[in-house]
Enzyme design. Structure first.
Site, PDB file in Angstrom:
ATOM      1  N   HIS A  34      32.504  42.929  52.383  1.00  0.00           N
ATOM      2  CA  HIS A  34      32.854  44.496  51.725  1.00  0.00           C
ATOM      3  C   HIS A  34      32.342  45.460  52.555  1.00  0.00           C
ATOM      4  O   HIS A  34      32.895  46.639  52.990  1.00  0.00           O
ATOM      5  CB  HIS A  34      31.981  44.387  50.351  1.00  0.00           C
ATOM      6  CG  HIS A  34      31.966  45.731  49.614  1.00  0.00           C
ATOM      7  ND1 HIS A  34      33.048  46.549  49.437  1.00  0.00           N
ATOM      8  CD2 HIS A  34      30.985  46.633  49.512  1.00  0.00           C
ATOM      9  CE1 HIS A  34      32.690  47.685  48.842  1.00  0.00           C
ATOM     10  NE2 HIS A  34      31.367  47.850  49.051  1.00  0.00           N
ATOM     11  N   TYR A  76      30.842  34.317  47.553  1.00  0.00           N
ATOM     12  CA  TYR A  76      31.654  34.067  46.474  1.00  0.00           C
ATOM     13  C   TYR A  76      33.080  33.918  46.955  1.00  0.00           C
ATOM     14  O   TYR A  76      33.993  34.001  45.992  1.00  0.00           O
ATOM     15  CB  TYR A  76      31.592  35.389  46.056  1.00  0.00           C
ATOM     16  CG  TYR A  76      31.659  36.696  46.811  1.00  0.00           C
ATOM     17  CD1 TYR A  76      33.064  37.152  47.202  1.00  0.00           C
ATOM     18  CD2 TYR A  76      30.679  37.392  47.050  1.00  0.00           C
ATOM     19  CE1 TYR A  76      33.010  38.399  47.949  1.00  0.00           C
ATOM     20  CE2 TYR A  76      30.827  38.449  48.243  1.00  0.00           C
ATOM     21  CZ  TYR A  76      31.867  39.093  48.420  1.00  0.00           C
ATOM     22  OH  TYR A  76      32.180  40.193  49.198  1.00  0.00           O
ATOM     23  N   ARG A 111      41.158  41.781  52.520  1.00  0.00           N
ATOM     24  CA  ARG A 111      39.802  42.226  53.176  1.00  0.00           C
ATOM     25  C   ARG A 111      39.443  40.922  54.134  1.00  0.00           C
ATOM     26  O   ARG A 111      38.994  39.942  53.283  1.00  0.00           O
ATOM     27  CB  ARG A 111      38.779  42.537  52.184  1.00  0.00           C
ATOM     28  CG  ARG A 111      37.641  43.334  52.811  1.00  0.00           C
ATOM     29  CD  ARG A 111      36.631  43.645  51.719  1.00  0.00           C
ATOM     30  NE  ARG A 111      35.831  42.457  51.557  1.00  0.00           N
ATOM     31  CZ  ARG A 111      35.149  42.105  50.464  1.00  0.00           C
ATOM     32  NH1 ARG A 111      35.311  42.722  49.175  1.00  0.00           N
ATOM     33  NH2 ARG A 111      34.466  40.757  50.404  1.00  0.00           N
TER      34      ARG A 111
END
Lengths: 326, 356
Positions: free
Chosen positions: B260, B269, B256
């Site tokens: 998200h 993160y 990815r």
């Protein structure tokens, strides 16, 4: 025409529906050769074959999800959950998918299905086998919640539920699975959904109940009749959507109402009925609407369960309070 | 002690990150147009994603889940399907949906907050986007069971993410599909991150593909940034399923490259260095290198494609933006086949409230 039990009426309706419509399928745990733990699917596998009467793995979330896929493809699955206490993994599928698919695709995909489960206490069953959690489902948009109160009602309402184009949660009061018996014609005649049934007429007080509680409520009504009080008894039958019109019309005549249900009181369907009466029936009320319900406790294990369940005595105490208002 | 069972998980790749074949390409790739079509679908999807994100950023659309860097997975899978098969996507498979005929304006409409975006004019039996992670895997099993009961040579293809493989629904669906040898293919789009939770925190299993083993079905892994490999491996699984040989789980390894969704900030993160390294493996540059190295793709064709994709996307955006909202009472209109009386009262109340 012989007298049959409620569970036999369920089986008869399933067989009738399967015979008249080959898209009707039955699935769940032990519904095949075993005929279901309560024998609600007894003999169906030998008559309709294992393709249409399918034992599933012990995957409670899966069954409801399978029914969504099967329903979207034009089948009419009838899914059995062995006990209501084991239905909770399926809530995700029922709330997030079954109740929404028609709406979220603007009618492109639908999932007609019936989710059957025995529910309620009074048979001295083990833990997790006696709860009445119908209110969980009555809150969910896009589905119906139907509860029969007799063999005839089980037959007629289950046929209607299977033929309905939308998902139906069909909860079977297992305390009256085996008795009383009743003559039921296997004539394929469905009963109407979304309607209450007036099972006893009376002018003095309206008693509203469903499922097995209809039995105690009718007994209480007979006791009252001996005292000169005529109670009207309404079997709600379809809890969602709720036919308030029938209840309001009865209370318009009687002016008094007590609601009887086995489920816990707080947030129960009785509260919705009482709110409906407050909203639109207040001017007709001669007394506060009162409820006779299970307590807001965890369903006790069998030694104490009779103290949890509304009894004729508790119903009479409440009705007498309601009648005492001048 | 004797050995009760054993398994191996194969990994398939045809093109390395530099677009060099690592083995002879599969038969379908002998047709240059088949490969070029996959390339075009990926470029269109990337163009679409970029535009959708910008619509969200400028307040013209709601939250959106971009598929940046993962285009090869849904596109390779959808390209291997027949029109009569049924696609059950998660919420990041727009590339596959577009390839199957879902209109881009419909996808924008959905993320723009309009249920009509799931009333596909194209693949009428395909399922809408599934937001609750992995809950559509049982639907795929149900659809496949329907095909099996009717004796139809059709296949259900269900795509979910790496996070979904931790859910019971996915296991329950694979397990049931195994028991009945259902015509269904499960594709795990392993993009390494379930929002902020990395793949290593999702499961101790070495691969996600091996989750199939416990369900008694084949599991295999594919380079999810190699669209030729995805098309080939998912295609084989689909044809096996169609032939009555049962279900497969295909784990597609990808990454990815972005947040998200537009509501997420992956910099909280995830290291930039990790993302930069992964940009060297992404699927579109890889296939472009292969096509240009083999003389099948020119700069002029690339420019023409970009222009064409941009025009298609702009057309879809214009259509989306020009689509008026439904009347408020539409929320009642497909709740049930026939609106029950108590709901008719609520509908009438809303109608009264919104009356001009």
């Amino acid at each position: 025409m012989s007298e049959i039990t409620l569970v036999e009426a369920v089986c008869m309706a399933l067989a009738r529906a399967m015979a008249e419509d080959e898209t009707v399928l039955v699935l769940g745990e032990d519904v095949g050769i075993d005929g279901g733990v309560f024998r609600a699917t007894d003999g169906l596998i030998s008559r309709f074959g294992a393709d249409r009467v399918m034992d599933t793995p012990l995957s409670e979330s899966l069954f409801a999800g399978l029914a969504v896929g099967l329903g979207a493809q034009g089948f009419r699955p009838v899914v059995e959950y062995q006990f209501m206490g084991f239905i909770y993994p399926a809530i995700d599928q029922i709330v997030n998918h079954a109740g929404r698919l028609r709406n979220r695709t603007r009618g492109r995909l639908t999932c007609p299905m019936v989710i059957r489960a025995p529910y309620g206490g009074g048979i001295h069953a083990p833990e997790h086998h006696s709860e009445s959690m119908e209110a969980l489902f009555a809150h969910v948009p896009g589905i119906r919640v139907v509860i029969p109160s007799s063999p005839a009602r089980a037959y007629g309402l289950l046929l209607a539920a299977i033929r309905d184009p939308d998902p139906v949660v069909f909860l079977e009061p297992k305390r009256i699975y085996r008795a009383p018996k009743e003559e039921v014609a296997d004539d394929g005649a469905a009963m109407p959904l979304d309607q209450c049934f007036t099972v006893r007429e009376g002018r003095d007080v309206t008693l509203v109940a469903w499922g097995a509680m209809i039995v105690e409520t009718l007994v209480a009504a007979e006791t009252l009749a001996a005292e000169g009080v005529e109670a009207e008894v309404i079997d709600v039958a379809t809890l969602k959507p709720l036919d308030m019109a029938t209840i309001l019309s009865s209370v318009e005549r009687t002016g008094r109402c007590a609601i009887v249900h086995e489920a816990p009181q707080s947030g129960g369907v009785g509260a919705e009925i009482a709110a409906g009466l407050a909203d639109r029936g207040l001017v007709n009320l001669l007394a506060p609407v009162q409820r006779v319900t299970g307590y807001d406790t965890v369903m006790p294990l069998p030694r104490l369960e009779t103290y949890y369940m509304p009894t004729e005595e508790r119903i009479l105490r409440t009705v007498r309070r309601v009648l005492a208002y001048a | 002690m004797t050995q009760a069972a054993s398994f191996t998980i194969e990994h398939t790749r045809f093109l390395d990150p530099q677009g060099r074949p690592t083995q002879a390409l599969p038969d379908f790739a002998e047709d240059p147009m088949a490969v070029i079509d996959l390339y075009k679908a990926m470029v269109l999807t990337r163009t679409f994603d970029a535009k959708a994100v910008s619509l969200q950023r400028t307040g013209r659309m709601g939250t959106y889940a971009s598929s940046l860097g993962q285009e090869a997975v849904p596109i390779g899978a959808a390209a291997a399907m027949r029109a009569e098969d049924v696609f059950l996507p998660s919420f990041r498979e727009q590339g596959g949906q577009i390839l199957r005929g879902v209109r881009m304006a419909e996808i924008l409409l959905y993320w723009g907050g309009d249920e009509r975006g799931s009333d596909f004019t194209g693949p009428r039996e395909d399922f809408p986007i599934c937001v609750p992670v992995g809950t559509h895997a049982p639907h795929a099993a149900g659809v496949a069971r329907a095909f099996q009961l009717r004796g139809q040579a059709r296949v259900a293809v269900c795509v979910f993410g790496d996070g979904a493989t931790s859910r019971g629904d996915v296991y329950e669906a694979m397990n049931f599909a195994g028991v009945h040898r259902l015509p269904v293919v499960f594709v795990a789009n392993n993009n390494q991150w379930a929002i902020s939770v990395p793949r290593t925190r999702q499961t101790a299993a070495e691969t996600l593909a091996q989750k199939a083993i416990a369900a008694g079905i084949p599991g295999t892994q594919v380079d999810g940034n190699d669209v030729i490999a995805v098309r080939q491996v998912v295609g084989s699984a689909i044809e096996q399923a169609r032939a009555g040989e049962g279900p497969t789980l295909v784990e597609a390894l990808t990454y990815r490259l972005t947040d998200h969704t537009t509501a997420d900030d992956a910099s909280r993160y995830r290291d930039d260095a990790e993302v930069s390294a992964r940009w060297k493996e992404e699927p579109i540059a890889r296939l472009r290198l292969y096509l240009s190295d083999t003389g099948q793709w020119t700069k002029a064709e690339e420019e023409a494609l970009i222009g064409d994709c941009t025009a298609q996307v702009e057309g879809a955006v214009a259509e989306y933006l020009a689509t008026p909202a439904m009347p408020p009472t539409a929320m009642f209109d497909h709740l049930y086949a026939v609106l029950p009386a108590p709901l008719a009262e609520q509908r009438a109340e809303l109608e009264e409230v919104v009356k001009p």
